[in-house]
Design a protein around this motif. Structure first.
Motif, PDB file in Angstrom:
ATOM      1  N   GLN A  59       0.880  -1.163   0.000  1.00 24.03           N
ATOM      2  CA  GLN A  59       0.000   0.000   0.000  1.00 24.03           C
ATOM      3  C   GLN A  59       0.920   1.216   0.000  1.00 24.03           C
ATOM      4  O   GLN A  59       1.779   1.342   0.860  1.00 24.03           O
ATOM      5  CB  GLN A  59      -0.876   0.008   1.253  1.00 24.03           C
ATOM      6  CG  GLN A  59      -1.788  -1.182   1.365  1.00 24.03           C
ATOM      7  CD  GLN A  59      -2.466  -1.269   2.731  1.00 24.03           C
ATOM      8  OE1 GLN A  59      -2.004  -0.709   3.713  1.00 24.03           O
ATOM      9  NE2 GLN A  59      -3.549  -2.009   2.775  1.00 24.03           N
ATOM     10  N   LEU A  60       0.765   2.102  -0.967  1.00 26.84           N
ATOM     11  CA  LEU A  60       1.662   3.245  -1.115  1.00 26.84           C
ATOM     12  C   LEU A  60       1.087   4.542  -0.574  1.00 26.84           C
ATOM     13  O   LEU A  60       1.727   5.589  -0.667  1.00 26.84           O
ATOM     14  CB  LEU A  60       2.057   3.402  -2.589  1.00 26.84           C
ATOM     15  CG  LEU A  60       2.703   2.161  -3.220  1.00 26.84           C
ATOM     16  CD1 LEU A  60       2.982   2.411  -4.692  1.00 26.84           C
ATOM     17  CD2 LEU A  60       3.970   1.768  -2.474  1.00 26.84           C
ATOM     18  N   ALA A  61      -0.108   4.477  -0.010  1.00 28.20           N
ATOM     19  CA  ALA A  61      -0.741   5.623   0.640  1.00 28.20           C
ATOM     20  C   ALA A  61      -1.451   5.100   1.884  1.00 28.20           C
ATOM     21  O   ALA A  61      -1.816   3.921   1.941  1.00 28.20           O
ATOM     22  CB  ALA A  61      -1.729   6.305  -0.295  1.00 28.20           C
ATOM     23  N   ALA A  62      -1.633   5.962   2.851  1.00 29.27           N
ATOM     24  CA  ALA A  62      -2.241   5.564   4.121  1.00 29.27           C
ATOM     25  C   ALA A  62      -3.634   6.169   4.273  1.00 29.27           C
ATOM     26  O   ALA A  62      -3.970   7.169   3.629  1.00 29.27           O
ATOM     27  CB  ALA A  62      -1.354   6.022   5.275  1.00 29.27           C
ATOM     28  N   VAL A  63      -4.433   5.566   5.150  1.00 26.00           N
ATOM     29  CA  VAL A  63      -5.744   6.094   5.476  1.00 26.00           C
ATOM     30  C   VAL A  63      -5.572   7.542   5.945  1.00 26.00           C
ATOM     31  O   VAL A  63      -4.626   7.866   6.673  1.00 26.00           O
ATOM     32  CB  VAL A  63      -6.420   5.229   6.563  1.00 26.00           C
ATOM     33  CG1 VAL A  63      -7.686   5.887   7.084  1.00 26.00           C
ATOM     34  CG2 VAL A  63      -6.720   3.836   6.017  1.00 26.00           C
ATOM     35  N   ASP A  64      -6.464   8.395   5.489  1.00 24.72           N
ATOM     36  CA  ASP A  64      -6.500   9.835   5.770  1.00 24.72           C
ATOM     37  C   ASP A  64      -5.522  10.645   4.920  1.00 24.72           C
ATOM     38  O   ASP A  64      -5.515  11.873   5.000  1.00 24.72           O
ATOM     39  CB  ASP A  64      -6.280  10.163   7.249  1.00 24.72           C
ATOM     40  CG  ASP A  64      -7.414   9.650   8.129  1.00 24.72           C
ATOM     41  OD1 ASP A  64      -8.568   9.618   7.640  1.00 24.72           O
ATOM     42  OD2 ASP A  64      -7.158   9.273   9.282  1.00 24.72           O
ATOM     43  N   ASP A  65      -4.701   9.996   4.080  1.00 24.05           N
ATOM     44  CA  ASP A  65      -3.832  10.731   3.157  1.00 24.05           C
ATOM     45  C   ASP A  65      -4.676  11.400   2.081  1.00 24.05           C
ATOM     46  O   ASP A  65      -5.676  10.847   1.619  1.00 24.05           O
ATOM     47  CB  ASP A  65      -2.837   9.801   2.445  1.00 24.05           C
ATOM     48  CG  ASP A  65      -1.640   9.437   3.291  1.00 24.05           C
ATOM     49  OD1 ASP A  65      -1.526   9.932   4.435  1.00 24.05           O
ATOM     50  OD2 ASP A  65      -0.820   8.631   2.807  1.00 24.05           O
ATOM     51  N   GLU A  66      -4.246  12.594   1.649  1.00 26.15           N
ATOM     52  CA  GLU A  66      -4.827  13.231   0.482  1.00 26.15           C
ATOM     53  C   GLU A  66      -3.998  12.792  -0.716  1.00 26.15           C
ATOM     54  O   GLU A  66      -2.773  12.916  -0.715  1.00 26.15           O
ATOM     55  CB  GLU A  66      -4.795  14.745   0.621  1.00 26.15           C
ATOM     56  CG  GLU A  66      -5.557  15.446  -0.483  1.00 26.15           C
ATOM     57  CD  GLU A  66      -5.700  16.931  -0.238  1.00 26.15           C
ATOM     58  OE1 GLU A  66      -5.236  17.696  -1.097  1.00 26.15           O
ATOM     59  OE2 GLU A  66      -6.252  17.309   0.803  1.00 26.15           O
ATOM     60  N   VAL A  67      -4.682  12.258  -1.727  1.00 31.11           N
ATOM     61  CA  VAL A  67      -4.010  11.679  -2.890  1.00 31.11           C
ATOM     62  C   VAL A  67      -4.513  12.384  -4.147  1.00 31.11           C
ATOM     63  O   VAL A  67      -5.711  12.611  -4.298  1.00 31.11           O
ATOM     64  CB  VAL A  67      -4.294  10.157  -2.983  1.00 31.11           C
ATOM     65  CG1 VAL A  67      -3.557   9.532  -4.141  1.00 31.11           C
ATOM     66  CG2 VAL A  67      -3.952   9.456  -1.675  1.00 31.11           C
ATOM     67  N   ALA A  68      -3.596  12.716  -5.050  1.00 31.44           N
ATOM     68  CA  ALA A  68      -3.953  13.389  -6.298  1.00 31.44           C
ATOM     69  C   ALA A  68      -4.129  12.371  -7.425  1.00 31.44           C
ATOM     70  O   ALA A  68      -3.542  11.284  -7.403  1.00 31.44           O
ATOM     71  CB  ALA A  68      -2.871  14.395  -6.672  1.00 31.44           C
ATOM     72  N   VAL A  69      -4.918  12.751  -8.413  1.00 31.18           N
ATOM     73  CA  VAL A  69      -5.100  11.915  -9.599  1.00 31.18           C
ATOM     74  C   VAL A  69      -3.727  11.597 -10.186  1.00 31.18           C
ATOM     75  O   VAL A  69      -2.886  12.486 -10.336  1.00 31.18           O
ATOM     76  CB  VAL A  69      -5.992  12.628 -10.639  1.00 31.18           C
ATOM     77  CG1 VAL A  69      -5.993  11.885 -11.969  1.00 31.18           C
ATOM     78  CG2 VAL A  69      -7.409  12.780 -10.107  1.00 31.18           C
ATOM     79  N   GLY A  70      -3.481  10.331 -10.456  1.00 32.73           N
ATOM     80  CA  GLY A  70      -2.214   9.888 -11.018  1.00 32.73           C
ATOM     81  C   GLY A  70      -1.203   9.432  -9.979  1.00 32.73           C
ATOM     82  O   GLY A  70      -0.214   8.792 -10.320  1.00 32.73           O
ATOM     83  N   ASP A  71      -1.438   9.752  -8.704  1.00 33.18           N
ATOM     84  CA  ASP A  71      -0.517   9.314  -7.645  1.00 33.18           C
ATOM     85  C   ASP A  71      -0.605   7.801  -7.453  1.00 33.18           C
ATOM     86  O   ASP A  71      -1.676   7.206  -7.599  1.00 33.18           O
ATOM     87  CB  ASP A  71      -0.841   9.989  -6.308  1.00 33.18           C
ATOM     88  CG  ASP A  71      -0.356  11.418  -6.213  1.00 33.18           C
ATOM     89  OD1 ASP A  71       0.348  11.881  -7.137  1.00 33.18           O
ATOM     90  OD2 ASP A  71      -0.679  12.071  -5.201  1.00 33.18           O
TER      91      ASP A  71
END
Length: 79
Positions: A59-71
């Motif tokens: 998993q490369l992002a965590a819960v509550d992270d803000e993620v941008a399109v393409g990330d």
């Protein structure tokens, strides 16, 4: 070859989302199209599916992270 799952454009105009919940953990086998993660835009909650069958490696992002399109969101080792 590892597949990098990236955040696709959601149905609305949002360029970023907040990651709400992982629906699979590293080591899980996932099917093509199986929901991997649930995200929220300003308007709607969306499930992001696996683009291929295989094993979820990371998993490369965590819960509550803000993620941008393409990330990048996750890595899958395909079948």
């Amino acid at each position: 070859m590892t597949i990098i799952v990236t955040l696709p454009k959601t149905g609305d105009t949002a360029d970023t989302v907040v990651l709400l919940e992982w629906l699979a953990v590293p080591g899980d086998r996932v099917a093509d199209g199986q929901p991997l993660v649930r995200v929220e835009t300003a308007k709607v909650e969306v499930e992001i599916p696996a683009p291929a069958a295989g094993t979820l490696l990371a998993q490369l992002a965590a819960v509550d992270d803000e993620v941008a399109v393409g990330d990048p969101l996750a890595e899958i080792d395909p079948d």
